[in-house]
Design a protein around this motif. Structure first.
Motif, PDB file in Angstrom:
ATOM      1  N   VAL A  83       0.853  -1.179   0.000  1.00  0.00           N
ATOM      2  CA  VAL A  83       0.000   0.000   0.000  1.00  0.00           C
ATOM      3  C   VAL A  83       0.894   1.236   0.000  1.00  0.00           C
ATOM      4  CG1 VAL A  83      -0.240   0.073   2.532  1.00  0.00           C
ATOM      5  CG2 VAL A  83      -1.955   1.197   1.083  1.00  0.00           C
ATOM      6  N   LEU A  84       0.565   2.185  -0.863  1.00  0.00           N
ATOM      7  CA  LEU A  84       1.260   3.466  -0.958  1.00  0.00           C
ATOM      8  C   LEU A  84       0.371   4.517  -0.292  1.00  0.00           C
ATOM      9  CD1 LEU A  84       3.474   5.363  -2.145  1.00  0.00           C
ATOM     10  CD2 LEU A  84       2.103   5.430  -4.248  1.00  0.00           C
ATOM     11  N   VAL A  85       0.916   5.234   0.687  1.00  0.00           N
ATOM     12  CA  VAL A  85       0.123   6.156   1.497  1.00  0.00           C
ATOM     13  C   VAL A  85       0.578   7.588   1.274  1.00  0.00           C
ATOM     14  CG1 VAL A  85      -0.629   6.740   3.845  1.00  0.00           C
ATOM     15  CG2 VAL A  85      -0.159   4.356   3.238  1.00  0.00           C
ATOM     16  N   ASP A  86      -0.374   8.484   1.011  1.00  0.00           N
ATOM     17  CA  ASP A  86      -0.082   9.909   0.873  1.00  0.00           C
ATOM     18  C   ASP A  86       0.033  10.501   2.271  1.00  0.00           C
ATOM     19  OD1 ASP A  86       0.297  12.433  -0.098  1.00  0.00           O
ATOM     20  OD2 ASP A  86      -1.348  12.334  -1.541  1.00  0.00           O
ATOM     21  N   ALA A  87       1.258  10.600   2.775  1.00  0.00           N
ATOM     22  CA  ALA A  87       1.484  11.046   4.149  1.00  0.00           C
ATOM     23  C   ALA A  87       1.892  12.508   4.236  1.00  0.00           C
ATOM     24  CB  ALA A  87       2.541  10.170   4.805  1.00  0.00           C
ATOM     25  N   ASP A  88       1.981  13.205   3.112  1.00  0.00           N
ATOM     26  CA  ASP A  88       2.251  14.651   3.120  1.00  0.00           C
ATOM     27  C   ASP A  88       0.910  15.367   3.081  1.00  0.00           C
ATOM     28  OD1 ASP A  88       3.082  17.234   2.847  1.00  0.00           O
ATOM     29  OD2 ASP A  88       4.429  16.875   1.153  1.00  0.00           O
ATOM     30  N   LEU A  89       0.309  15.561   4.253  1.00  0.00           N
ATOM     31  CA  LEU A  89      -1.062  16.067   4.299  1.00  0.00           C
ATOM     32  C   LEU A  89      -1.155  17.566   4.034  1.00  0.00           C
ATOM     33  CD1 LEU A  89      -2.489  13.997   7.297  1.00  0.00           C
ATOM     34  CD2 LEU A  89      -2.506  13.491   4.846  1.00  0.00           C
ATOM     35  N   VAL A 120      -9.104   2.973   0.649  1.00  0.00           N
ATOM     36  CA  VAL A 120      -8.037   2.363  -0.147  1.00  0.00           C
ATOM     37  C   VAL A 120      -8.564   1.978  -1.523  1.00  0.00           C
ATOM     38  CG1 VAL A 120      -6.461   0.396  -0.326  1.00  0.00           C
ATOM     39  CG2 VAL A 120      -6.818   1.511   1.889  1.00  0.00           C
ATOM     40  N   VAL A 121      -7.804   2.290  -2.577  1.00  0.00           N
ATOM     41  CA  VAL A 121      -8.154   1.899  -3.943  1.00  0.00           C
ATOM     42  C   VAL A 121      -7.012   1.067  -4.516  1.00  0.00           C
ATOM     43  CG1 VAL A 121      -9.603   3.911  -4.315  1.00  0.00           C
ATOM     44  CG2 VAL A 121      -7.197   3.988  -4.985  1.00  0.00           C
ATOM     45  N   ARG A 122      -7.313   0.318  -5.568  1.00  0.00           N
ATOM     46  CA  ARG A 122      -6.291  -0.484  -6.245  1.00  0.00           C
ATOM     47  C   ARG A 122      -5.984   0.131  -7.601  1.00  0.00           C
ATOM     48  NH1 ARG A 122      -6.042  -5.850  -4.672  1.00  0.00           N
ATOM     49  NH2 ARG A 122      -4.306  -6.036  -6.158  1.00  0.00           N
ATOM     50  N   VAL A 123      -4.707   0.291  -7.884  1.00  0.00           N
ATOM     51  CA  VAL A 123      -4.233   0.689  -9.211  1.00  0.00           C
ATOM     52  C   VAL A 123      -3.345  -0.448  -9.688  1.00  0.00           C
ATOM     53  CG1 VAL A 123      -2.917   2.360 -10.559  1.00  0.00           C
ATOM     54  CG2 VAL A 123      -4.319   3.139  -8.626  1.00  0.00           C
ATOM     55  N   GLY A 124      -3.882  -1.284 -10.572  1.00  0.00           N
ATOM     56  CA  GLY A 124      -3.181  -2.496 -10.927  1.00  0.00           C
ATOM     57  C   GLY A 124      -3.067  -3.393  -9.709  1.00  0.00           C
ATOM     58  N   MET A 125      -1.847  -3.812  -9.382  1.00  0.00           N
ATOM     59  CA  MET A 125      -1.618  -4.667  -8.222  1.00  0.00           C
ATOM     60  C   MET A 125      -1.336  -3.865  -6.947  1.00  0.00           C
ATOM     61  SD  MET A 125       0.685  -7.669 -10.004  1.00  0.00           S
ATOM     62  CE  MET A 125       1.677  -6.514 -10.952  1.00  0.00           C
ATOM     63  N   LEU A 126      -1.272  -2.549  -7.073  1.00  0.00           N
ATOM     64  CA  LEU A 126      -0.902  -1.693  -5.952  1.00  0.00           C
ATOM     65  C   LEU A 126      -2.125  -1.099  -5.268  1.00  0.00           C
ATOM     66  CD1 LEU A 126       1.294  -0.044  -4.364  1.00  0.00           C
ATOM     67  CD2 LEU A 126       1.048   1.701  -6.162  1.00  0.00           C
ATOM     68  N   SER A 127      -2.132  -1.116  -3.932  1.00  0.00           N
ATOM     69  CA  SER A 127      -3.149  -0.412  -3.154  1.00  0.00           C
ATOM     70  C   SER A 127      -2.646   0.999  -2.876  1.00  0.00           C
ATOM     71  CB  SER A 127      -3.422  -1.138  -1.834  1.00  0.00           C
ATOM     72  OG  SER A 127      -3.970  -2.415  -2.063  1.00  0.00           O
ATOM     73  N   VAL A 128      -3.553   1.984  -2.963  1.00  0.00           N
ATOM     74  CA  VAL A 128      -3.191   3.385  -2.753  1.00  0.00           C
ATOM     75  C   VAL A 128      -4.161   4.008  -1.763  1.00  0.00           C
ATOM     76  CG1 VAL A 128      -2.831   5.643  -3.831  1.00  0.00           C
ATOM     77  CG2 VAL A 128      -2.278   3.553  -5.107  1.00  0.00           C
ATOM     78  N   LEU A 129      -3.614   4.708  -0.782  1.00  0.00           N
ATOM     79  CA  LEU A 129      -4.415   5.464   0.186  1.00  0.00           C
ATOM     80  C   LEU A 129      -4.039   6.927   0.048  1.00  0.00           C
ATOM     81  CD1 LEU A 129      -6.375   5.665   2.572  1.00  0.00           C
ATOM     82  CD2 LEU A 129      -4.457   5.148   4.093  1.00  0.00           C
ATOM     83  N   VAL A 160       4.380  -1.227   3.528  1.00  0.00           N
ATOM     84  CA  VAL A 160       3.684   0.062   3.547  1.00  0.00           C
ATOM     85  C   VAL A 160       4.700   1.124   3.151  1.00  0.00           C
ATOM     86  CG1 VAL A 160       2.390   1.730   4.929  1.00  0.00           C
ATOM     87  CG2 VAL A 160       2.182  -0.735   5.407  1.00  0.00           C
ATOM     88  N   VAL A 161       4.448   1.832   2.043  1.00  0.00           N
ATOM     89  CA  VAL A 161       5.342   2.893   1.588  1.00  0.00           C
ATOM     90  C   VAL A 161       4.665   4.236   1.871  1.00  0.00           C
ATOM     91  CG1 VAL A 161       6.564   3.925  -0.367  1.00  0.00           C
ATOM     92  CG2 VAL A 161       6.327   1.429  -0.212  1.00  0.00           C
ATOM     93  N   LEU A 162       5.305   5.056   2.709  1.00  0.00           N
ATOM     94  CA  LEU A 162       4.774   6.367   3.053  1.00  0.00           C
ATOM     95  C   LEU A 162       5.425   7.428   2.171  1.00  0.00           C
ATOM     96  CD1 LEU A 162       4.988   6.201   6.962  1.00  0.00           C
ATOM     97  CD2 LEU A 162       3.022   5.608   5.528  1.00  0.00           C
ATOM     98  N   ASP A 163       4.610   8.164   1.409  1.00  0.00           N
ATOM     99  CA  ASP A 163       5.118   9.337   0.694  1.00  0.00           C
ATOM    100  C   ASP A 163       5.125  10.468   1.713  1.00  0.00           C
ATOM    101  OD1 ASP A 163       5.865  11.256  -1.133  1.00  0.00           O
ATOM    102  OD2 ASP A 163       3.827  11.551  -1.899  1.00  0.00           O
ATOM    103  N   ALA A 164       6.224  10.576   2.458  1.00  0.00           N
ATOM    104  CA  ALA A 164       6.319  11.474   3.605  1.00  0.00           C
ATOM    105  C   ALA A 164       6.717  12.881   3.168  1.00  0.00           C
ATOM    106  CB  ALA A 164       7.339  10.923   4.601  1.00  0.00           C
TER     107      ALA A 164
END
Length: 244
Positions: A83-89, A120-129, A160-164
């Motif tokens: 899961v890729l998380v948008d952590a830069d709010l 959470v949504v799926r883009v291909g095999m990747l989950s994105v939040l 879990v990958v955080l885009d910090a």
């Protein structure tokens, strides 16, 4: 893995081959460099806990979000539940990068108006939040449910990958790295001052797993080694690539 609606990335803001190369051009040399990054992180994970990885930078405009997204896509293509998380709010960007319509995200999960499975949504095999509609970034960043959200993601995914946010732009960088097992610092080669890189690494402390040198001129390097700064000033590189 958390059940999620499957959507398709549309790349409205940029040519996909310049951003999501792991999705648009998986056989390209650029995508291969992200595989090198993933493989090196996987080797590190054999020696230390790295289930939650924050991808950060010393400042903005260094390729952090692009690196986080491609790293997560490569890991998903390798068969991991990611899961890729948008952590830069303060300045979220994953929805724009993937071309996703506005929907519930981190902000709504934290304030209790949406379940994680709805966000959470799926883009291909990747989950994105994605971030969702963040009305008050400071309150959201300091929300008491933040730690519980990270632990819920940790339990549901292999990675879990955080885009910090940038480590030095706000104190958020340290907080998010603190919720992660490890942090990767993205640096724009030849542009970010060495002292700034040092300060960013110091702020990350023991969680710093390494440095990704971005925007590297392939003509100036050889055999997979990327030097940062002058002679003898080598950063601990994980991988490098040129973006645009």
């Amino acid at each position: 893995m958390i059940p999620a609606e499957t959507l398709q990335a549309t790349h409205p803001a940029a040519a996909p081959e310049k951003k999501l190369v792991a999705l648009a051009a998986p056989d390209s040399p650029a995508a291969d460099q992200y595989r090198v990054l993933y493989q090196r992180l996987a080797r590190l994970a054999a020696r230390r806990a790295m289930r939650v990885v924050a991808v950060t930078s010393a400042s903005r405009g260094e390729g952090r979000t692009t690196t986080a997204a491609n790293l997560a896509l490569i890991a998903a293509q390798e068969g991991r539940a990611v899961v890729l998380v948008d952590a830069d709010l303060r300045r979220p960007s994953l929805a724009s990068l993937f071309g996703l319509a506005p929907r519930a995200g981190v902000a709504e999960v934290l304030d209790g108006t949406a379940e994680l499975s709805q966000a959470v949504v799926r883009v291909g095999m990747l989950s994105v939040l994605c971030a969702g509609e963040v009305r008050d970034p400071v309150t959201a960043i300091r929300h008491p449910r933040t730690a519980a959200l990270v632990e819920q993601l940790r339990a549901a995914y292999d990675l879990v990958v955080l885009d910090a946010p940038p480590a030095l732009a706000f104190s958020d960088g340290e907080r998010l790295a603190g919720a992660a097992d490890a942090a990767v610092l993205v640096v724009r080669a030849g542009a970010t001052p060495r002292q700034v890189v040092r300060l960013a690494l110091e702020s990350l402390g023991d969680r710093a797993a390494g440095v990704v040198l971005n925007d590297v001129d392939p003509e100036s390097v050889a055999h997979g080694r990327w030097l940062y700064g002058g002679p003898g000033e080598a950063a601990p590189p994980i991988a490098g690539r040129r973006v645009g």
